[in-house]
Scaffold this motif. Sequence first.
Motif, PDB file in Angstrom:
ATOM      1  N   GLU A 247      74.092  17.656   3.130  1.00 24.73           N
ATOM      2  CA  GLU A 247      75.257  18.329   3.682  1.00 24.73           C
ATOM      3  C   GLU A 247      74.929  19.310   4.791  1.00 24.73           C
ATOM      4  O   GLU A 247      75.796  20.038   5.264  1.00 24.73           O
ATOM      5  N   ILE A 248      73.658  19.340   5.229  1.00 25.40           N
ATOM      6  CA  ILE A 248      73.334  20.081   6.439  1.00 25.40           C
ATOM      7  C   ILE A 248      74.129  19.509   7.614  1.00 25.40           C
ATOM      8  O   ILE A 248      74.344  20.167   8.633  1.00 25.40           O
ATOM      9  N   SER A 249      74.585  18.275   7.449  1.00 29.79           N
ATOM     10  CA  SER A 249      75.421  17.657   8.495  1.00 29.79           C
ATOM     11  C   SER A 249      76.695  18.458   8.736  1.00 29.79           C
ATOM     12  O   SER A 249      77.313  18.342   9.793  1.00 29.79           O
ATOM     13  N   ILE A 250      77.088  19.283   7.766  1.00 27.08           N
ATOM     14  CA  ILE A 250      78.275  20.124   7.941  1.00 27.08           C
ATOM     15  C   ILE A 250      78.090  21.069   9.114  1.00 27.08           C
ATOM     16  O   ILE A 250      79.019  21.315   9.888  1.00 27.08           O
ATOM     17  N   LEU A 251      76.893  21.637   9.244  1.00 27.55           N
ATOM     18  CA  LEU A 251      76.627  22.545  10.360  1.00 27.55           C
ATOM     19  C   LEU A 251      76.744  21.810  11.684  1.00 27.55           C
ATOM     20  O   LEU A 251      77.333  22.324  12.643  1.00 27.55           O
ATOM     21  N   VAL A 252      76.202  20.598  11.739  1.00 25.31           N
ATOM     22  CA  VAL A 252      76.275  19.798  12.960  1.00 25.31           C
ATOM     23  C   VAL A 252      77.730  19.463  13.287  1.00 25.31           C
ATOM     24  O   VAL A 252      78.176  19.591  14.437  1.00 25.31           O
ATOM     25  N   ALA A 253      78.485  19.039  12.266  1.00 25.16           N
ATOM     26  CA  ALA A 253      79.886  18.685  12.487  1.00 25.16           C
ATOM     27  C   ALA A 253      80.711  19.908  12.896  1.00 25.16           C
ATOM     28  O   ALA A 253      81.627  19.801  13.718  1.00 25.16           O
ATOM     29  N   ALA A 254      80.397  21.068  12.309  1.00 25.00           N
ATOM     30  CA  ALA A 254      81.114  22.287  12.681  1.00 25.00           C
ATOM     31  C   ALA A 254      80.880  22.624  14.149  1.00 25.00           C
ATOM     32  O   ALA A 254      81.813  23.029  14.863  1.00 25.00           O
ATOM     33  N   LEU A 255      79.658  22.459  14.611  1.00 21.28           N
ATOM     34  CA  LEU A 255      79.351  22.696  16.025  1.00 21.28           C
ATOM     35  C   LEU A 255      80.102  21.719  16.920  1.00 21.28           C
ATOM     36  O   LEU A 255      80.661  22.097  17.949  1.00 21.28           O
ATOM     37  N   MET A 256      80.125  20.450  16.509  1.00 23.46           N
ATOM     38  CA  MET A 256      80.830  19.442  17.308  1.00 23.46           C
ATOM     39  C   MET A 256      82.323  19.722  17.344  1.00 23.46           C
ATOM     40  O   MET A 256      82.973  19.600  18.383  1.00 23.46           O
ATOM     41  N   GLY A 257      82.887  20.088  16.193  1.00 19.39           N
ATOM     42  CA  GLY A 257      84.313  20.342  16.137  1.00 19.39           C
ATOM     43  C   GLY A 257      84.731  21.546  16.944  1.00 19.39           C
ATOM     44  O   GLY A 257      85.730  21.511  17.678  1.00 19.39           O
ATOM     45  N   THR A 258      83.971  22.644  16.826  1.00 22.08           N
ATOM     46  CA  THR A 258      84.372  23.878  17.505  1.00 22.08           C
ATOM     47  C   THR A 258      84.090  23.839  19.002  1.00 22.08           C
ATOM     48  O   THR A 258      84.839  24.419  19.795  1.00 22.08           O
ATOM     49  N   HIS A 259      83.033  23.141  19.420  1.00 23.14           N
ATOM     50  CA  HIS A 259      82.648  23.143  20.832  1.00 23.14           C
ATOM     51  C   HIS A 259      83.080  21.883  21.586  1.00 23.14           C
ATOM     52  O   HIS A 259      83.678  21.966  22.653  1.00 23.14           O
ATOM     53  N   LEU A 260      82.792  20.708  21.019  1.00 22.13           N
ATOM     54  CA  LEU A 260      83.126  19.473  21.729  1.00 22.13           C
ATOM     55  C   LEU A 260      84.608  19.124  21.621  1.00 22.13           C
ATOM     56  O   LEU A 260      85.181  18.543  22.550  1.00 22.13           O
ATOM     57  N   LEU A 261      85.237  19.441  20.474  1.00 27.05           N
ATOM     58  CA  LEU A 261      86.653  19.137  20.288  1.00 27.05           C
ATOM     59  C   LEU A 261      87.544  20.374  20.441  1.00 27.05           C
ATOM     60  O   LEU A 261      88.754  20.289  20.265  1.00 27.05           O
ATOM     61  N   ALA A 262      86.928  21.520  20.749  1.00 29.78           N
ATOM     62  CA  ALA A 262      87.662  22.768  21.007  1.00 29.78           C
ATOM     63  C   ALA A 262      88.625  23.131  19.872  1.00 29.78           C
ATOM     64  O   ALA A 262      89.783  23.473  20.102  1.00 29.78           O
ATOM     65  N   GLU A 263      88.128  23.056  18.625  1.00 26.15           N
ATOM     66  CA  GLU A 263      88.975  23.356  17.471  1.00 26.15           C
ATOM     67  C   GLU A 263      89.046  24.855  17.168  1.00 26.15           C
ATOM     68  O   GLU A 263      89.832  25.283  16.332  1.00 26.15           O
ATOM     69  N   GLY A 264      88.215  25.660  17.828  1.00 28.31           N
ATOM     70  CA  GLY A 264      88.344  27.110  17.740  1.00 28.31           C
ATOM     71  C   GLY A 264      87.719  27.743  16.514  1.00 28.31           C
ATOM     72  O   GLY A 264      87.171  27.077  15.640  1.00 28.31           O
ATOM     73  N   ASP A 265      87.824  29.100  16.466  1.00 26.28           N
ATOM     74  CA  ASP A 265      87.334  29.912  15.357  1.00 26.28           C
ATOM     75  C   ASP A 265      85.858  29.657  15.086  1.00 26.28           C
ATOM     76  O   ASP A 265      85.416  29.603  13.934  1.00 26.28           O
ATOM     77  N   ALA A 266      85.084  29.542  16.167  1.00 22.03           N
ATOM     78  CA  ALA A 266      83.670  29.191  16.032  1.00 22.03           C
ATOM     79  C   ALA A 266      82.841  30.211  15.251  1.00 22.03           C
ATOM     80  O   ALA A 266      82.039  29.816  14.402  1.00 22.03           O
ATOM     81  N   PRO A 267      82.987  31.534  15.494  1.00 21.14           N
ATOM     82  CA  PRO A 267      82.096  32.486  14.793  1.00 21.14           C
ATOM     83  C   PRO A 267      82.166  32.375  13.280  1.00 21.14           C
ATOM     84  O   PRO A 267      81.128  32.321  12.605  1.00 21.14           O
ATOM     85  N   ARG A 268      83.390  32.347  12.711  1.00 21.12           N
ATOM     86  CA  ARG A 268      83.518  32.293  11.262  1.00 21.12           C
ATOM     87  C   ARG A 268      82.990  30.977  10.711  1.00 21.12           C
ATOM     88  O   ARG A 268      82.262  30.942   9.717  1.00 21.12           O
ATOM     89  N   ARG A 269      83.357  29.879  11.345  1.00 20.76           N
ATOM     90  CA  ARG A 269      82.950  28.577  10.835  1.00 20.76           C
ATOM     91  C   ARG A 269      81.439  28.374  10.938  1.00 20.76           C
ATOM     92  O   ARG A 269      80.819  27.791  10.049  1.00 20.76           O
ATOM     93  N   LEU A 270      80.844  28.883  12.004  1.00 20.93           N
ATOM     94  CA  LEU A 270      79.400  28.735  12.143  1.00 20.93           C
ATOM     95  C   LEU A 270      78.649  29.674  11.202  1.00 20.93           C
ATOM     96  O   LEU A 270      77.579  29.330  10.695  1.00 20.93           O
ATOM     97  N   ALA A 271      79.213  30.859  10.937  1.00 22.64           N
ATOM     98  CA  ALA A 271      78.581  31.776   9.983  1.00 22.64           C
ATOM     99  C   ALA A 271      78.588  31.174   8.582  1.00 22.64           C
ATOM    100  O   ALA A 271      77.592  31.262   7.841  1.00 22.64           O
ATOM    101  N   ALA A 272      79.707  30.571   8.221  1.00 22.86           N
ATOM    102  CA  ALA A 272      79.778  29.921   6.907  1.00 22.86           C
ATOM    103  C   ALA A 272      78.814  28.742   6.837  1.00 22.86           C
ATOM    104  O   ALA A 272      78.150  28.518   5.813  1.00 22.86           O
ATOM    105  N   ALA A 273      78.721  28.004   7.939  1.00 20.06           N
ATOM    106  CA  ALA A 273      77.800  26.869   7.964  1.00 20.06           C
ATOM    107  C   ALA A 273      76.354  27.331   7.846  1.00 20.06           C
ATOM    108  O   ALA A 273      75.507  26.623   7.288  1.00 20.06           O
ATOM    109  N   ALA A 274      76.055  28.536   8.362  1.00 17.67           N
ATOM    110  CA  ALA A 274      74.691  29.061   8.258  1.00 17.67           C
ATOM    111  C   ALA A 274      74.289  29.271   6.806  1.00 17.67           C
ATOM    112  O   ALA A 274      73.107  29.148   6.454  1.00 17.67           O
ATOM    113  N   ALA A 275      75.268  29.587   5.949  1.00 22.41           N
ATOM    114  CA  ALA A 275      74.974  29.726   4.516  1.00 22.41           C
ATOM    115  C   ALA A 275      74.443  28.414   3.957  1.00 22.41           C
ATOM    116  O   ALA A 275      73.605  28.396   3.044  1.00 22.41           O
TER     117      ALA A 275
END
Length: 286
Positions: A247-275
């Motif tokens: 499920e480390i793929s979650i971090l990769v998908a979160a990056l793709m969603g927030t940056h490539l698909l412009a889904e927003g709220d990157a800081p919170r989602r990436l911080a959670a993914a860092a956990a």
Amino acid sequence: MTALALSLILAAAFIHASWNYLLKRSGGGTVFVWLFAVLSALLYAPLAAAIIWWQKPDFGWMHYGLMFASAVLHTCYYLLLDRGYRSGDLSIVYPIARGTGPLIVVLCAVLLLGERPTALGVAGALLIGGGAIALTGDPRKLRQSGNLHAVGFALLTGCMIAGYTLVDKIAVAAWLIPPLVQDWATNLGRVLLMTPAALKRQEEIGPTWRRAKREIVAVAVLCPLSYILVLTAMVFTPISYVAPAREISILVAALMGTHLLAEGDAPRRLAAAAAMVGGIVCLALG
């Protein structure tokens, strides 16, 4: 967890997140899912045939039963995942689906398969699952953003992930079905199960192929490859470690969603993914 197992799982995670991004970007649909399943079955058939010819496995009814059960669960998984992506964001659906699955798998591995993960391994699983849940944010905002239905599909997808992971672990580790053969047979079963629904939408086949030909080909190659790597790791690694680690793929998908698909709220989602990255470290050390 050995270095080889971790390497296989991390490679699979990057590939898995990539094909999910392509599925989301393409717009998906039942016909899309059926088309890439058909193409996957054709592309990987020579490899599956070569392995069967070389190893000459002695398959019985139990082997075929495990293949069929996996095919049913995978069919439900792909259809639910596709519905989730058509209802909500990649960075919402993917984390919930992938985060729910391993928690169920670890519980079942302990209760049903008798596995005993270390305290550090359990902590890693909890970090990954908790990080995935944190990625979704305020439930009230889910309704406002239109992602509420997507969450439901994602949770059901997570249940399917847990189901097919357990079935496939038994198939490759206990009944010694070669990983590539198990994945190919499962994919072929999915094609047979989905063909009636696809034929009812035959007028969509041509337009879908023309609209998303590149994505269909890419997913057809990447989707089986990612899972074959996971199945290979399952042969010699406890499922209670494999399921959460991928499920480390979650971090990769979160990056793709927030940056490539412009889904927003990157800081919170990436911080959670860092956990989840911390969870991966715990699993590797445990």
